[in-house]
Design a protein around this motif. Structure first.
Motif, PDB file in Angstrom:
ATOM      1  N   HIS A  44       0.858  -1.188   0.000  1.00 41.73           N
ATOM      2  CA  HIS A  44       0.000   0.000   0.000  1.00 41.73           C
ATOM      3  C   HIS A  44       0.893   1.237   0.000  1.00 41.73           C
ATOM      4  O   HIS A  44       1.389   1.637   1.069  1.00 41.73           O
ATOM      5  N   PRO A  45       1.126   1.838  -1.158  1.00 44.45           N
ATOM      6  CA  PRO A  45       2.033   2.999  -1.239  1.00 44.45           C
ATOM      7  C   PRO A  45       1.633   4.146  -0.318  1.00 44.45           C
ATOM      8  O   PRO A  45       2.504   4.870   0.177  1.00 44.45           O
ATOM      9  N   GLU A  46       0.322   4.314  -0.081  1.00 42.03           N
ATOM     10  CA  GLU A  46      -0.092   5.428   0.767  1.00 42.03           C
ATOM     11  C   GLU A  46       0.391   5.265   2.202  1.00 42.03           C
ATOM     12  O   GLU A  46       0.582   6.262   2.926  1.00 42.03           O
ATOM     13  N   THR A  48       3.392   3.829   3.076  1.00 42.64           N
ATOM     14  CA  THR A  48       4.803   4.229   3.100  1.00 42.64           C
ATOM     15  C   THR A  48       4.924   5.741   2.945  1.00 42.64           C
ATOM     16  O   THR A  48       5.800   6.367   3.547  1.00 42.64           O
ATOM     17  N   THR A  49       4.032   6.337   2.151  1.00 41.78           N
ATOM     18  CA  THR A  49       4.037   7.791   2.009  1.00 41.78           C
ATOM     19  C   THR A  49       3.722   8.457   3.344  1.00 41.78           C
ATOM     20  O   THR A  49       4.263   9.527   3.669  1.00 41.78           O
ATOM     21  N   ALA A  50       2.847   7.819   4.118  1.00 36.31           N
ATOM     22  CA  ALA A  50       2.481   8.358   5.428  1.00 36.31           C
ATOM     23  C   ALA A  50       3.544   8.078   6.490  1.00 36.31           C
ATOM     24  O   ALA A  50       3.374   8.448   7.652  1.00 36.31           O
ATOM     25  N   GLY A  51       4.638   7.424   6.091  1.00 30.81           N
ATOM     26  CA  GLY A  51       5.743   7.219   7.013  1.00 30.81           C
ATOM     27  C   GLY A  51       5.765   5.897   7.740  1.00 30.81           C
ATOM     28  O   GLY A  51       6.562   5.713   8.664  1.00 30.81           O
ATOM     29  N   TRP A  52       4.907   4.947   7.326  1.00 26.55           N
ATOM     30  CA  TRP A  52       4.913   3.645   7.990  1.00 26.55           C
ATOM     31  C   TRP A  52       6.128   2.842   7.575  1.00 26.55           C
ATOM     32  O   TRP A  52       6.468   2.766   6.402  1.00 26.55           O
ATOM     33  N   THR A  53       6.804   2.241   8.553  1.00 25.21           N
ATOM     34  CA  THR A  53       7.993   1.431   8.299  1.00 25.21           C
ATOM     35  C   THR A  53       7.846   0.078   8.978  1.00 25.21           C
ATOM     36  O   THR A  53       7.013  -0.099   9.883  1.00 25.21           O
ATOM     37  N   LYS A 201      -8.439   3.532   0.251  1.00 26.14           N
ATOM     38  CA  LYS A 201      -8.226   4.588   1.243  1.00 26.14           C
ATOM     39  C   LYS A 201      -9.557   5.024   1.831  1.00 26.14           C
ATOM     40  O   LYS A 201     -10.500   5.330   1.103  1.00 26.14           O
TER      41      LYS A 201
END
Length: 265
Positions: A44-46, A48-53, A201
Motif C-alpha cells: 500500500h504505497p499510501e 509508506t508515504t504516510a511514514g509507515w515502516t 483509502k
C-alpha cells in the motif's frame, strides 16, 4: 453426532518444560499480525508515504502483545470471575490454562496504542485503522485454542444437527461447537470484510469503526450458540455478559464511521 477429540492441552513436553496449544495459538496470532502488517506496508504505497515502516510494525506488535496479555487476563478477572481470582490470586498468572477475555484484551490494546501514539506522535485513530484488519485472524487462532482446550462450549443443540458435538466432561447433551462458530464469524468472516474494506483509502476512523461494528454484531450472534458465562451481571441466557460488552462496541463503531465520513465531507 461428533465427540470432542479431547486433545492433550500440552503440545510439546521437554523435561519440565511444557508448551501448551493455547500458548501456541497466541504465537500464531502474533505472527500472522506481523506478516499481514508487513504485507500491508509493502503493498500500500499510501502507507509508506504516510511514514509507515517495518520498524514501526515491530514496535506496534510489542505494544500490542503487552496490551493483549495484560488486558485479556485482567478482563477475565474483573468481568467474569472476580470471586474466583480473589480466592486464588496466584491463578491470575496461569494464562496457559486459558481464561482470556477478548473485551479486556481489546481495552488493553487500545491503551497500548494510545501509549504508542504518544511516543510516535501519530494520531490514535491512524494506528487503530492500521491494526484493525490484522486482528481477526488472531481472534480465530484464539478460538481454535479454546476448542483445543475444550472450554467455552456451546449451548444444547438438536441431536440431528450433523456437527452437534458431545463434550464428555460436561454432560451427555449434544452441543454447538461454538468455539468454531466464533472462529469462523469473528475470525475469518470479519477478516475478509475488513481486508476488502481497508484495501481502499478510507477517512480516518472508518476502518476502526467498521471493526467495532463487525465484531460487536458477529459476537452478539455467536453468543446465542455459546453457553453464557456468569459475569458481573450474573448468568443470563437472554443477554449474556459477552453481548453486554459487545453493545458499546457497536454504538462506538457507528459513531466512528459517521464521524469519519462527516470529517471527509
Amino acid at each position: 453426532m461428533l465427540i470432542h477429540p479431547q486433545f492433550n492441552p500440552v503440545a510439546v513436553s521437554i523435561g519440565p518444560l511444557s508448551v501448551h496449544w493455547y500458548g501456541l495459538m497466541y504465537l500464531v496470532a502474533f505472527l500472522q499480525f506481523w506478516w499481514l502488517g508487513r504485507r500491508r506496508i509493502l503493498t500500500h504505497p499510501e502507507l509508506t508515504t504516510a511514514g509507515w515502516t517495518l520498524r514501526q510494525l515491530d514496535d506496534l506488535l510489542f505494544y500490542g502483545v503487552l496490551g493483549v496479555i495484560a488486558g485479556g487476563r485482567l478482563g477475565q478477572v474483573l468481568f467474569y470471575e472476580p470471586a474466583y481470582y480473589l480466592e486464588h490470586p496466584l491463578q491470575v498468572l496461569a494464562v496457559w490454562r486459558g481464561g482470556m477475555s477478548f473485551h479486556g484484551g481489546f481495552l488493553g490494546v487500545l491503551i497500548a496504542m494510545w501509549l504508542y501514539a504518544r511516543k510516535s506522535r501519530r494520531r490514535w485513530l491512524e494506528l487503530t485503522d492500521f491494526i484493525a484488519p490484522l486482528v481477526p485472524l488472531g481472534l480465530a487462532a484464539g478460538r481454535i485454542g479454546n476448542f483445543i482446550n475444550g472450554e467455552l462450549w456451546g449451548r444444547a443443540a438438536d441431536p440431528a444437527l450433523p456437527w452437534a458435538m458431545l463434550f464428555p466432561w460436561v454432560d451427555d447433551v449434544p452441543r454447538h461447537p461454538s468455539q468454531l462458530y466464533q472462529a469462523g464469524l469473528e475470525g475469518f468472516v470479519l477478516f475478509v470484510c475488513l481486508w476488502i474494506y481497508s484495501s481502499r483509502k478510507r477517512p480516518r476512523g472508518a476502518v476502526s469503526g467498521a471493526f467495532l461494528i463487525g465484531y460487536g454484531v458477529l459476537r452478539w450472534v455467536a453468543e446465542y450458540f455459546r453457553t453464557p458465562d456468569e459475569g458481573i451481571f450474573g448468568l443470563s441466557y437472554t443477554v449474556s455478559m459477552g453481548q453486554w460488552l459487545s453493545l458499546p462496541m457497536v454504538l462506538f463503531g457507528i459513531i466512528f464511521v459517521v464521524a469519519a465520513h462527516r470529517r471527509r465531507v
